[in-house]
Design a protein around this motif. Sequence first.
Motif, PDB file in Angstrom:
ATOM      1  N   VAL A 117       0.780  -1.221   0.003  1.00 34.13           N
ATOM      2  CA  VAL A 117       0.002   0.084   0.133  1.00 34.13           C
ATOM      3  C   VAL A 117       0.899   1.397   0.121  1.00 34.13           C
ATOM      4  N   PHE A 118       0.525   2.146  -1.023  1.00 31.23           N
ATOM      5  CA  PHE A 118       1.359   3.451  -0.784  1.00 31.23           C
ATOM      6  C   PHE A 118       0.428   4.432  -0.358  1.00 31.23           C
ATOM      7  N   VAL A 119       1.320   5.171   0.745  1.00 27.74           N
ATOM      8  CA  VAL A 119       0.663   6.052   1.820  1.00 27.74           C
ATOM      9  C   VAL A 119       1.564   7.339   2.084  1.00 27.74           C
ATOM     10  N   ALA A 120       0.860   8.382   2.076  1.00 29.21           N
ATOM     11  CA  ALA A 120       1.484   9.571   2.312  1.00 29.21           C
ATOM     12  C   ALA A 120       0.860  10.573   3.131  1.00 29.21           C
ATOM     13  N   PHE A 121       1.670  11.162   4.105  1.00 31.87           N
ATOM     14  CA  PHE A 121       1.091  12.325   4.647  1.00 31.87           C
ATOM     15  C   PHE A 121       1.616  13.729   3.943  1.00 31.87           C
ATOM     16  N   ALA A 122       0.626  14.385   3.436  1.00 34.32           N
ATOM     17  CA  ALA A 122       0.745  15.324   2.722  1.00 34.32           C
ATOM     18  C   ALA A 122       0.029  16.572   2.885  1.00 34.32           C
ATOM     19  N   THR A 123       0.753  17.827   2.707  1.00 29.86           N
ATOM     20  CA  THR A 123      -0.180  19.042   2.681  1.00 29.86           C
ATOM     21  C   THR A 123       0.570  20.171   1.614  1.00 29.86           C
ATOM     22  N   GLN A 124      -0.195  21.401   1.633  1.00 27.89           N
ATOM     23  CA  GLN A 124       0.325  22.129   0.470  1.00 27.89           C
ATOM     24  C   GLN A 124       1.705  23.049   1.053  1.00 27.89           C
ATOM     25  N   THR A 141      10.177  -6.605   0.808  1.00 28.73           N
ATOM     26  CA  THR A 141       8.719  -7.092   1.101  1.00 28.73           C
ATOM     27  C   THR A 141       7.782  -6.134   2.009  1.00 28.73           C
ATOM     28  N   PRO A 142       7.856  -4.846   1.657  1.00 31.65           N
ATOM     29  CA  PRO A 142       6.907  -4.029   2.618  1.00 31.65           C
ATOM     30  C   PRO A 142       5.597  -4.248   2.373  1.00 31.65           C
ATOM     31  N   LYS A 143       4.910  -4.097   3.557  1.00 28.87           N
ATOM     32  CA  LYS A 143       3.390  -4.156   3.454  1.00 28.87           C
ATOM     33  C   LYS A 143       2.981  -2.656   3.185  1.00 28.87           C
ATOM     34  N   LYS A 189      -5.049   6.704  -8.496  1.00 29.41           N
ATOM     35  CA  LYS A 189      -5.222   5.591  -7.695  1.00 29.41           C
ATOM     36  C   LYS A 189      -5.758   5.985  -6.363  1.00 29.41           C
ATOM     37  N   ILE A 190      -5.587   7.235  -5.866  1.00 24.55           N
ATOM     38  CA  ILE A 190      -6.296   7.482  -4.646  1.00 24.55           C
ATOM     39  C   ILE A 190      -7.657   6.657  -4.251  1.00 24.55           C
ATOM     40  N   LYS A 191      -7.694   6.043  -3.021  1.00 26.36           N
ATOM     41  CA  LYS A 191      -8.653   5.612  -2.582  1.00 26.36           C
ATOM     42  C   LYS A 191      -9.493   6.333  -1.395  1.00 26.36           C
ATOM     43  N   ALA A 192      -8.842   7.119  -0.812  1.00 27.68           N
ATOM     44  CA  ALA A 192      -9.430   7.816   0.531  1.00 27.68           C
ATOM     45  C   ALA A 192      -8.342   8.982   0.553  1.00 27.68           C
ATOM     46  N   VAL A 193      -9.040  10.047   1.131  1.00 23.95           N
ATOM     47  CA  VAL A 193      -8.240  11.391   1.570  1.00 23.95           C
ATOM     48  C   VAL A 193      -8.789  11.637   2.757  1.00 23.95           C
ATOM     49  N   LYS A 194      -7.899  11.628   4.218  1.00 20.97           N
ATOM     50  CA  LYS A 194      -8.495  12.077   5.397  1.00 20.97           C
ATOM     51  C   LYS A 194      -7.524  12.946   6.012  1.00 20.97           C
ATOM     52  N   LEU A 242      -4.159   6.401  16.905  1.00 16.61           N
ATOM     53  CA  LEU A 242      -4.160   6.948  15.465  1.00 16.61           C
ATOM     54  C   LEU A 242      -3.600   5.978  14.385  1.00 16.61           C
ATOM     55  N   VAL A 243      -2.605   5.167  15.011  1.00 18.10           N
ATOM     56  CA  VAL A 243      -2.200   3.950  13.925  1.00 18.10           C
ATOM     57  C   VAL A 243      -3.263   3.101  13.779  1.00 18.10           C
ATOM     58  N   ALA A 244      -4.144   2.744  14.877  1.00 19.34           N
ATOM     59  CA  ALA A 244      -5.118   1.772  14.505  1.00 19.34           C
ATOM     60  C   ALA A 244      -6.156   1.941  13.675  1.00 19.34           C
ATOM     61  N   GLU A 245      -6.633   3.362  13.897  1.00 24.63           N
ATOM     62  CA  GLU A 245      -7.434   4.012  12.745  1.00 24.63           C
ATOM     63  C   GLU A 245      -6.991   3.933  11.491  1.00 24.63           C
ATOM     64  N   ILE A 246      -5.596   4.194  11.288  1.00 26.85           N
ATOM     65  CA  ILE A 246      -5.193   4.380  10.118  1.00 26.85           C
ATOM     66  C   ILE A 246      -4.936   2.876   9.338  1.00 26.85           C
ATOM     67  N   ARG A 247      -4.607   1.860  10.217  1.00 24.66           N
ATOM     68  CA  ARG A 247      -4.737   0.610   9.741  1.00 24.66           C
ATOM     69  C   ARG A 247      -5.967   0.012   9.188  1.00 24.66           C
ATOM     70  N   GLN A 248      -6.837   0.394   9.757  1.00 26.35           N
ATOM     71  CA  GLN A 248      -8.428   0.006   9.580  1.00 26.35           C
ATOM     72  C   GLN A 248      -8.652   0.505   8.185  1.00 26.35           C
ATOM     73  N   ILE A 249      -8.046   1.923   7.931  1.00 26.75           N
ATOM     74  CA  ILE A 249      -8.680   2.386   6.553  1.00 26.75           C
ATOM     75  C   ILE A 249      -7.703   2.004   5.604  1.00 26.75           C
ATOM     76  N   ILE A 250      -6.623   1.665   5.766  1.00 28.05           N
ATOM     77  CA  ILE A 250      -5.539   1.192   4.568  1.00 28.05           C
ATOM     78  C   ILE A 250      -5.531  -0.437   4.448  1.00 28.05           C
ATOM     79  N   ASP A 251      -6.301  -1.018   5.515  1.00 27.04           N
ATOM     80  CA  ASP A 251      -6.524  -2.630   5.434  1.00 27.04           C
ATOM     81  C   ASP A 251      -5.132  -3.336   5.465  1.00 27.04           C
ATOM     82  N   VAL A 252      -4.305  -3.111   6.380  1.00 27.73           N
ATOM     83  CA  VAL A 252      -2.979  -3.842   6.546  1.00 27.73           C
ATOM     84  C   VAL A 252      -3.179  -4.380   8.129  1.00 27.73           C
TER      85      VAL A 252
END
Length: 252
Positions: A5-12, A105-107, A164-169, A242-252
Amino acid sequence: MSEPVFVAFATQKGGAGKSTLTALTASYLHYLEGVDVMVIDCDDRQHSFKDYRDNDFLVTRENPYLKKAVMNFYRNFNKKAYEIILSNPEDAVSVATERIEEGATPKVVFFDITGTVNDLSIVKLLSKMDYLFVPITTDTADMKSSIRFASHVVNNMLTTGKSKIKAVKLVWNRIPSKAKTRLCEYIDGYVEELGLQSLDTVLSNSNRFFKDGATTGRTGLFRSTMMPPDKRLLKGSNLPELVAEIRQIIDV
């Protein structure tokens, strides 16, 4: 093996805590929850993540207490520290793909990205993420910038199917309390009308998030790319939630 899963914390704009949140989340997943991660440091203007790792090596070499803590940790931890790869925005995805083809082999692959949407290479990189988490603070300028950024991504990438973006939070960061303030709740109601949503968990404006071993003595590490956050500092931090909530969203 399933695709990572490709993930980024991003802002302008810079200074919202993107790199810190990336380090905290990546280290928690890798060192405490056994989720293999890799970080692509593609902010080629300053490579903040490389600076984090360099600082980790420095403080653990010079501080006997931290040196012993690292040795004890890796004596029981049956993996290496997660890999940090330097890149530029244009090549970041191909660099990650090549490393995976070589046997990594990163998840989860985290991309540490500089803050702007005025650079075409950054826009293209953002479009190749699976999930974007946008830090937002109660500072007026930062808040407006984060909302504009997230709205732009949703309206021009997510809903158009051009990414490819599935969700923005949105992620409330550096908040005066450990729970959402009335201002946060008011802004949440406003951004929902824009098609945006924030995570339930917030991170407070606490000094613990900057404890990286730079101070001397028997100071536990909280932000480290080589170690999990100190258990004494985790209490009340909201990082596990926070990590638990992120894991639920990205499904890992």
